[in-house]
Design a protein around this motif. Structure first.
Motif, PDB file in Angstrom:
ATOM      1  N   UNK A  85       0.837  -1.159   0.038  1.00 19.20           N
ATOM      2  CA  UNK A  85       0.078  -0.206  -0.075  1.00 19.20           C
ATOM      3  C   UNK A  85       0.805   1.287   0.015  1.00 19.20           C
ATOM      4  N   UNK A  86       1.876   1.375   0.908  1.00 16.67           N
ATOM      5  CA  UNK A  86       2.746   2.292   0.797  1.00 16.67           C
ATOM      6  C   UNK A  86       3.362   2.669  -0.667  1.00 16.67           C
ATOM      7  N   UNK A  87       3.821   1.541  -1.344  1.00 18.02           N
ATOM      8  CA  UNK A  87       4.240   1.508  -2.665  1.00 18.02           C
ATOM      9  C   UNK A  87       3.319   2.042  -3.488  1.00 18.02           C
ATOM     10  N   UNK A  88       1.961   1.720  -3.311  1.00 22.96           N
ATOM     11  CA  UNK A  88       0.998   2.246  -4.310  1.00 22.96           C
ATOM     12  C   UNK A  88       0.723   3.804  -4.075  1.00 22.96           C
ATOM     13  N   UNK A 119       3.072   5.827  -3.083  1.00 26.23           N
ATOM     14  CA  UNK A 119       4.123   6.524  -3.892  1.00 26.23           C
ATOM     15  C   UNK A 119       3.987   6.660  -5.235  1.00 26.23           C
ATOM     16  N   UNK A 120       3.516   5.536  -5.906  1.00 26.31           N
ATOM     17  CA  UNK A 120       3.159   5.576  -7.301  1.00 26.31           C
ATOM     18  C   UNK A 120       2.158   6.414  -7.763  1.00 26.31           C
ATOM     19  N   UNK A 121       1.097   6.627  -6.836  1.00 24.16           N
ATOM     20  CA  UNK A 121      -0.053   7.555  -7.001  1.00 24.16           C
ATOM     21  C   UNK A 121       0.409   9.134  -6.843  1.00 24.16           C
ATOM     22  N   UNK A 122       1.464   9.150  -5.978  1.00 25.66           N
ATOM     23  CA  UNK A 122       2.015  10.690  -5.909  1.00 25.66           C
ATOM     24  C   UNK A 122       2.905  10.824  -7.021  1.00 25.66           C
ATOM     25  N   UNK A 123       3.458  10.005  -7.485  1.00 27.69           N
ATOM     26  CA  UNK A 123       4.166  10.073  -8.867  1.00 27.69           C
ATOM     27  C   UNK A 123       3.264  10.672 -10.063  1.00 27.69           C
ATOM     28  N   UNK A 124       2.167   9.945 -10.018  1.00 29.68           N
ATOM     29  CA  UNK A 124       1.205  10.246 -11.091  1.00 29.68           C
ATOM     30  C   UNK A 124       0.363  11.594 -10.898  1.00 29.68           C
ATOM     31  N   UNK A 125       0.271  12.024  -9.737  1.00 27.74           N
ATOM     32  CA  UNK A 125      -0.042  13.350  -9.697  1.00 27.74           C
ATOM     33  C   UNK A 125       0.851  14.444 -10.275  1.00 27.74           C
ATOM     34  N   UNK A 126       2.061  14.205  -9.774  1.00 27.48           N
ATOM     35  CA  UNK A 126       3.272  15.061 -10.249  1.00 27.48           C
ATOM     36  C   UNK A 126       3.405  15.107 -11.927  1.00 27.48           C
ATOM     37  N   UNK A 127       3.205  13.777 -12.404  1.00 28.10           N
ATOM     38  CA  UNK A 127       3.391  13.658 -13.764  1.00 28.10           C
ATOM     39  C   UNK A 127       2.068  13.999 -14.596  1.00 28.10           C
ATOM     40  N   UNK A 133      -5.980   9.618  -3.013  1.00 27.81           N
ATOM     41  CA  UNK A 133      -7.124   9.712  -1.772  1.00 27.81           C
ATOM     42  C   UNK A 133      -7.223   8.122  -1.495  1.00 27.81           C
ATOM     43  N   UNK A 134      -7.633   7.256  -2.614  1.00 31.59           N
ATOM     44  CA  UNK A 134      -8.380   6.149  -2.293  1.00 31.59           C
ATOM     45  C   UNK A 134      -6.966   5.070  -1.876  1.00 31.59           C
ATOM     46  N   UNK A 135      -5.779   5.285  -2.328  1.00 28.12           N
ATOM     47  CA  UNK A 135      -4.722   4.603  -1.948  1.00 28.12           C
ATOM     48  C   UNK A 135      -4.277   4.829  -0.403  1.00 28.12           C
ATOM     49  N   UNK A 136      -4.509   5.864  -0.013  1.00 29.94           N
ATOM     50  CA  UNK A 136      -4.400   6.460   1.335  1.00 29.94           C
ATOM     51  C   UNK A 136      -5.275   5.689   2.274  1.00 29.94           C
ATOM     52  N   UNK A 137      -6.509   5.871   1.785  1.00 31.30           N
ATOM     53  CA  UNK A 137      -7.523   5.320   2.748  1.00 31.30           C
ATOM     54  C   UNK A 137      -7.375   3.748   2.830  1.00 31.30           C
TER      55      UNK A 137
END
Length: 130
Positions: free
Chosen positions: A59-62, A64-72, A87-91
């Motif tokens: 989940x932590x890896x997911x 990190x990937x979601x944060x990278x997608x937000x930046x990209x 937000x879904x990944x954090x939940x």
């Protein structure tokens, strides 16, 4: 049903009921250890904790990937979708984190039960050889 089919069905059911107790008795051999139940509970709790630890890492890896997608993200729509995914990944991470917290407590309680049991049933001392 015809009498022949009824008799055949009754025979199959009777055979099933007589074989079922035999297979369950063979499948679970009795344990002689005084604290076997407590040890089994501890082992099961630790296995579940390891599983939850692996899930939490995923989940932590997911996240990190979601944060990278937000930046990209280039467009506003992509950014909005990426933030929703984040937000879904954090939940999901929070859910697994809570489950892990409670599982740690279960492991601690199982360890206490095992310690109490082993204190009540000390291991027999080896017989001295003369």
């Amino acid at each position: 049903m015809t009498p022949v089919r009824t008799a055949a069905a009754a025979a199959v059911l009777a055979l099933g009921f007589t074989v079922a107790p035999l297979t369950s008795a063979v499948a679970a051999p009795p344990t002689d250890a005084p604290c076997a139940k407590e040890q089994a509970q501890l082992d099961k709790a630790q296995a579940k904790l390891e599983s939850l630890t692996a899930k939490l890492a995923a989940k932590k890896e997911a996240i990190a990937e979601a944060k990278a997608e937000v930046k990209a993200a280039d467009t506003a729509k992509e950014k909005r979708n990426a933030k929703a995914a984040l937000a879904t990944a954090k939940e999901k991470k929070q859910h697994v984190q809570k489950a892990k917290k409670f599982q740690v407590q279960r492991v601690e309680h199982a360890q206490k039960r095992l310690d109490t049991c082993t204190a009540a049933h000390p291991a027999p001392a080896p017989a001295p050889t003369a």
